[in-house]
Write an enzyme that holds these catalytic residues in place. Structure first.
Site, PDB file in Angstrom:
ATOM      1  N   CYS A  49       0.903  -1.167   0.080  1.00  0.00           N
ATOM      2  CA  CYS A  49       0.003  -0.125  -0.002  1.00  0.00           C
ATOM      3  C   CYS A  49       0.899   1.304  -0.159  1.00  0.00           C
ATOM      4  CB  CYS A  49      -0.990  -0.069   1.401  1.00  0.00           C
ATOM      5  SG  CYS A  49      -1.670  -1.461   1.479  1.00  0.00           S
ATOM      6  N   ARG A  91       1.878   1.472  -5.787  1.00  0.00           N
ATOM      7  CA  ARG A  91       2.117   0.606  -4.695  1.00  0.00           C
ATOM      8  C   ARG A  91       0.798  -0.522  -4.391  1.00  0.00           C
ATOM      9  NH1 ARG A  91       7.025   1.462  -1.853  1.00  0.00           N
ATOM     10  NH2 ARG A  91       5.996   0.043  -0.150  1.00  0.00           N
ATOM     11  N   TRP A 120      -3.795  -1.911  -1.354  1.00  0.00           N
ATOM     12  CA  TRP A 120      -3.968  -3.241  -2.058  1.00  0.00           C
ATOM     13  C   TRP A 120      -4.189  -4.273  -1.191  1.00  0.00           C
ATOM     14  CZ3 TRP A 120      -1.580  -8.057  -1.561  1.00  0.00           C
ATOM     15  CH2 TRP A 120      -1.424  -8.987  -2.474  1.00  0.00           C
ATOM     16  N   ASN A 166       0.291  -0.174   6.331  1.00  0.00           N
ATOM     17  CA  ASN A 166       0.693  -1.177   5.056  1.00  0.00           C
ATOM     18  C   ASN A 166       1.272  -2.337   5.808  1.00  0.00           C
ATOM     19  OD1 ASN A 166       2.074  -2.075   3.009  1.00  0.00           O
ATOM     20  ND2 ASN A 166       3.490  -0.652   2.620  1.00  0.00           N
ATOM     21  N   GLY A 167       0.709  -3.655   5.576  1.00  0.00           N
ATOM     22  CA  GLY A 167       1.408  -4.774   5.909  1.00  0.00           C
ATOM     23  C   GLY A 167       0.343  -5.618   6.444  1.00  0.00           C
ATOM     24  N   GLU A 226       9.586 -15.003 -19.090  1.00  0.00           N
ATOM     25  CA  GLU A 226       9.526 -13.433 -18.825  1.00  0.00           C
ATOM     26  C   GLU A 226       8.669 -12.845 -20.187  1.00  0.00           C
ATOM     27  OE1 GLU A 226       9.734 -11.628 -16.616  1.00  0.00           O
ATOM     28  OE2 GLU A 226       9.940  -9.570 -17.529  1.00  0.00           O
ATOM     29  N   LYS A 239       4.956 -11.299 -18.771  1.00  0.00           N
ATOM     30  CA  LYS A 239       4.646  -9.945 -19.238  1.00  0.00           C
ATOM     31  C   LYS A 239       3.389  -9.699 -19.751  1.00  0.00           C
ATOM     32  CE  LYS A 239       6.657  -8.137 -17.348  1.00  0.00           C
ATOM     33  NZ  LYS A 239       7.727  -8.336 -16.341  1.00  0.00           N
ATOM     34  N   GLU A 268       0.125 -10.413 -17.094  1.00  0.00           N
ATOM     35  CA  GLU A 268       0.157  -9.807 -16.163  1.00  0.00           C
ATOM     36  C   GLU A 268      -0.410  -8.192 -16.645  1.00  0.00           C
ATOM     37  OE1 GLU A 268       3.331  -8.110 -13.633  1.00  0.00           O
ATOM     38  OE2 GLU A 268       4.731  -8.330 -15.416  1.00  0.00           O
ATOM     39  N   HIS A 320       6.252 -32.653 -24.670  1.00  0.00           N
ATOM     40  CA  HIS A 320       5.680 -33.651 -23.142  1.00  0.00           C
ATOM     41  C   HIS A 320       4.542 -33.047 -22.694  1.00  0.00           C
ATOM     42  CE1 HIS A 320       9.530 -35.719 -23.165  1.00  0.00           C
ATOM     43  NE2 HIS A 320      10.359 -34.301 -23.448  1.00  0.00           N
ATOM     44  N   LYS A 357       3.147  -2.994  -7.284  1.00  0.00           N
ATOM     45  CA  LYS A 357       4.564  -2.741  -7.688  1.00  0.00           C
ATOM     46  C   LYS A 357       5.455  -3.730  -6.753  1.00  0.00           C
ATOM     47  CE  LYS A 357       7.946  -1.669 -10.172  1.00  0.00           C
ATOM     48  NZ  LYS A 357       8.290  -2.601 -11.635  1.00  0.00           N
TER      49      LYS A 357
HETATM   50  O1  M6R Z   1      10.741  -6.046  -6.399  1.00  0.00           O
HETATM   51  P1  M6R Z   1      11.033  -7.327  -6.779  1.00  0.00           P
HETATM   52  O2  M6R Z   1      12.121  -7.553  -7.886  1.00  0.00           O
HETATM   53  O3  M6R Z   1      11.460  -8.246  -5.513  1.00  0.00           O
HETATM   54  O4  M6R Z   1       9.737  -7.908  -7.196  1.00  0.00           O
HETATM   55  C1  M6R Z   1       9.462  -9.249  -7.363  1.00  0.00           C
HETATM   56  C2  M6R Z   1       8.290  -9.404  -8.363  1.00  0.00           C
HETATM   57  O5  M6R Z   1       7.170  -8.985  -7.472  1.00  0.00           O
HETATM   58  C3  M6R Z   1       7.716  -8.612  -9.552  1.00  0.00           C
HETATM   59  O6  M6R Z   1       9.080  -8.884 -10.629  1.00  0.00           O
HETATM   60  C4  M6R Z   1       6.792  -9.009 -10.230  1.00  0.00           C
HETATM   61  O7  M6R Z   1       6.822 -10.302 -10.695  1.00  0.00           O
HETATM   62  C5  M6R Z   1       6.556  -8.007 -11.578  1.00  0.00           C
HETATM   63  N1  M6R Z   1       5.302  -7.313 -11.528  1.00  0.00           N
HETATM   64  C6  M6R Z   1       6.882  -8.686 -12.837  1.00  0.00           C
HETATM   65  O8  M6R Z   1       6.753  -7.769 -13.807  1.00  0.00           O
END
Ligand code: M6R
Length: 614
Positions: A2, A27, A74, A100-101, A487, A491, A494, A510, A609
């Site tokens: 958050c 965030r 969040w 936050n937490g 990756e 992308k 998400e 497989h 984020k």
């Molecule tokens: O801040 P971090 O690199 O530790 O975050 C890890 C993941 O939460 C982050 O890479 C997430 O998968 C991204 N949204 C991917 O685009």
């Protein structure tokens, strides 16, 4: 997770909070709220939705007052709705709190408070905490600051909180454990508080990062006082903020993600600038140089990370094994921390994190540390919790990454890990100096190659138009390109919500091959190099089942061009550097598909984020 912002001063709190919340919205963005205090009047506004919705709600109301707290959420406990939005009030409506937490023992505290007549309006752990503080204060008669400290000493979990009291317009009280909180000290008795420095940057350069289990009292007249939860007094350590305002603005792009994709030639260069010395063929990284004996003697490297950072870790596995001949295990931090991992003498743990705040990665570090491992951090955010929790490390220097989808952080992480692998290979003498020098020169040319790849944007956009309505997508790669396939798939899913899977190309037969039909786009990284012929065979297998092939190929390739439905050409580079170059068109593709589908690329649904809860 958050976003938290607070203000105490002679100006108006509301504009500072709204601007700050907009900066922090990356965030968390499912609901937002503010509480403002003026002349004994506590004004509370909160709603489901974005900060813009909050602004509409507040628009016609009085919003003056020199002390306030704001929050963008969040959701963890309770769905995103108006009631669960922060700030939350105590039962007597005197205290307002943002959090936050996660308070892990909130259920038992809630039951105890309910048995004594407390009534809760929301489903949140946060409301329980503010009632608990109220309860401690009422029972003991201590000042609020002391009541906050006492209450937190009985709380388990993670928190960054800010509390205000209707009856005391001169004080903000804040505390943190495992969630970041920074206090900005302005001129003219002004104070700012936030979950990261972005809302503070234009007001002051003087900041204090709260440490875990510290409680801060910010008083208009008496200034800043810090004690630990155990009631030990601490001297605030004031640091100069180095962040620049341009770095956190969109700079003419439609979204942060697009800006960050285009920043990569610069961010990649920044991540090796001053570290590689081409003339002398050496790599200077203090985290390696100062601990050379450990790296030379290393028996194993364990990499812990999450999401995109985990994918960078997978690339590093190939790098360390090929260059430095050290066995590597790449672990999801969330799994590692809950296993009973075997840590042996000579193990080095590398923790990778863009934000440096990811709760699972942090917990994995703490566990590995307890068991005697030497921990090296690869973080982007300077001064972040993970960068401070590790024994040593290297920053990625990519600059602030605001878009939730990680782009420039990934390429910077791989670039830094590349240099570490080369430096360790040099120290262990597992690569000839000639090869090290050639790879360094090749690395030096990567930013220009990325610049070239960005010019494929129009082709990528055309491909995105064709496949934007697909329900599924498959991403294939071998060797160094397997993590890129993962990756690329992450992308796409998400930010555009299309189901996508990444696979090692050979693994397709497989199981995933059953999915292939004329509707299925298959993105293949088919650059010339070690596995080229094998990947060509995998493309044939897809074509035989009428799948659509979109291939990323080396410039000038003819074989794949004849087989594929579409090709995107990238400049030739060493196999080991292909991930940094080949991921770029996949980032662009996800971006265009998401925009064409009307998705919010910077703030995709359900995500945040930095993931500071486990
Ligand atoms: O801040 P971090 O690199 O530790 O975050 C890890 C993941 O939460 C982050 O890479 C997430 O998968 C991204 N949204 C991917 O685009």
């Amino acid at each position: 997770m958050c976003g938290i912002v607070g203000y105490l001063g002679n100006g108006d709190a509301y504009p500072v909070m709204i601007k700050g919340l907009k900066r922090l919205e990356y965030r968390g963005y499912d609901s937002a709220g503010v509480a403002i205090l003026e002349n004994g009047d506590l004004k509370l506004y909160k709603c489901k939705g974005k900060v813009a919705d909050l602004e509409n709600l507040v628009e016609k109301s009085s919003k003056t007052g020199g002390i306030g707290i704001g929050h963008t959420r969040w959701a963890t406990h309770g769905v995103p709705n108006d009631v669960n939005a922060h700030p939350h009030l105590s039962g007597d409506q005197k205290l307002a709190l943002i959090h936050n937490g996660i308070i892990e023992n909130y259920a038992s505290i809630k039951a105890e408070l309910q048995s004594r007549g407390h009534i809760f309006l929301s489903d949140t752990d946060t409301e329980v905490l503010v009632h608990f503080i109220e309860d401690v204060r009422a029972k003991t008669g201590v000042p609020l600051f002391e009541a906050v400290r006492m209450a937190l000493s009985e709380v388990h979990g993670a928190y960054a909180i800010v509390v205000i009291d209707k009856e005391n317009p001169n004080q903000l009280i804040a505390a943190k454990k495992s969630s970041p909180l920074v206090i900005g000290i302005g001129s003219d008795d002004e104070y700012f508080i936030a979950s990261d420095a972005t809302p503070i940057i234009e007001y002051t350069k003087n900041v204090v990062y709260l440490e875990d289990e510290e409680v801060a009292l910010i008083d208009r007249k008496e200034g800043l006082k810090i004690v630990t939860i155990q009631n030990q007094s601490k001297t605030p350590y004031i640091q100069a903020l180095e962040l620049k305002l341009e770095a956190i603005e969109k700079g003419g792009y439609d979204s942060f993600m697009l800006k960050e994709i285009h920043e990569q030639p610069r961010s990649i260069r920044d991540s090796f600038r001053g570290r590689i010395n081409l003339q002398h063929g050496i790599i200077k990284m203090s985290g390696i140089d100062d601990h050379k004996d450990k790296w030379i003697a290393a028996n194993r490297i364990i990499i812990v990370a999450c999401g995109t950072s985990w994918h960078a870790g997978l690339v590093a596995e190939y790098l360390f094994e090929e260059f430095a001949r050290i066995p590597v295990e790449v672990e999801y931090a969330s799994e590692f921390r809950y296993r009973d991992p075997v840590i042996m003498p000579g193990d080095i743990v590398i923790a990778i994190s863009q934000s440096g705040e990811t709760a699972d990665t942090l917990a994995a570090i703490e566990l590995a540390k307890e068991r005697g491992a030497f921990i090296f951090g690869v973080c982007n955010v300077v001064g972040s919790t993970i960068s401070r929790a590790t024994h040593t490390g290297a920053y990625t220097h990519a600059g602030p990454e605001i878009g939730v989808a990680s782009t420039k952080a990934f390429t910077a992480q791989v670039t830094v890990l590349y240099q570490i692998a080369l430096a360790v290979a040099q120290a262990r003498q597992t690569l000839s100096q000639d090869r090290v020098t050639r790879l360094m020169a090749e690395l030096n040319s990567v930013p220009d190659k990325v610049e070239e790849v960005l010019k494929t944007n129009a082709i990528v956009e055309t491909i995105a138009e064709i496949y934007k309505d697909s329900r599924n997508a498959l991403y294939l790669g071998r060797g160094y390109s397997f993590p890129v396939a993962l990756e690329g798939a992450l992308k796409l899913k998400e930010i555009s919500y299309i189901h996508a899977e990444g696979y090692p190309a050979a693994e397709m037969k497989h199981g995933p091959i059953a999915l292939i039909d004329e509707e299925m786009p298959v993105f293949v990284i088919a650059t010339q190099g070690q596995s080229y012929e094998k990947v060509v065979s995998n493309i044939q297998e897809v074509k035989a089942r009428k799948g659509k092939i979109i291939a990323i190929v080396t410039a000038g390739d003819k074989t794949v061009k004849e087989l594929a439905d579409h090709v995107i050409e990238i400049p030739k580079t060493d196999d080991s550097l292909v991930p940094i170059v080949s991921v770029i068109p996949l980032q662009l593709l996800s971006y265009h598909v998401a925009v064409m589908r009307g998705c919010n690329v910077d703030q995709p649904r359900n995500l945040a984020k930095s993931v500071t809860v486990e």
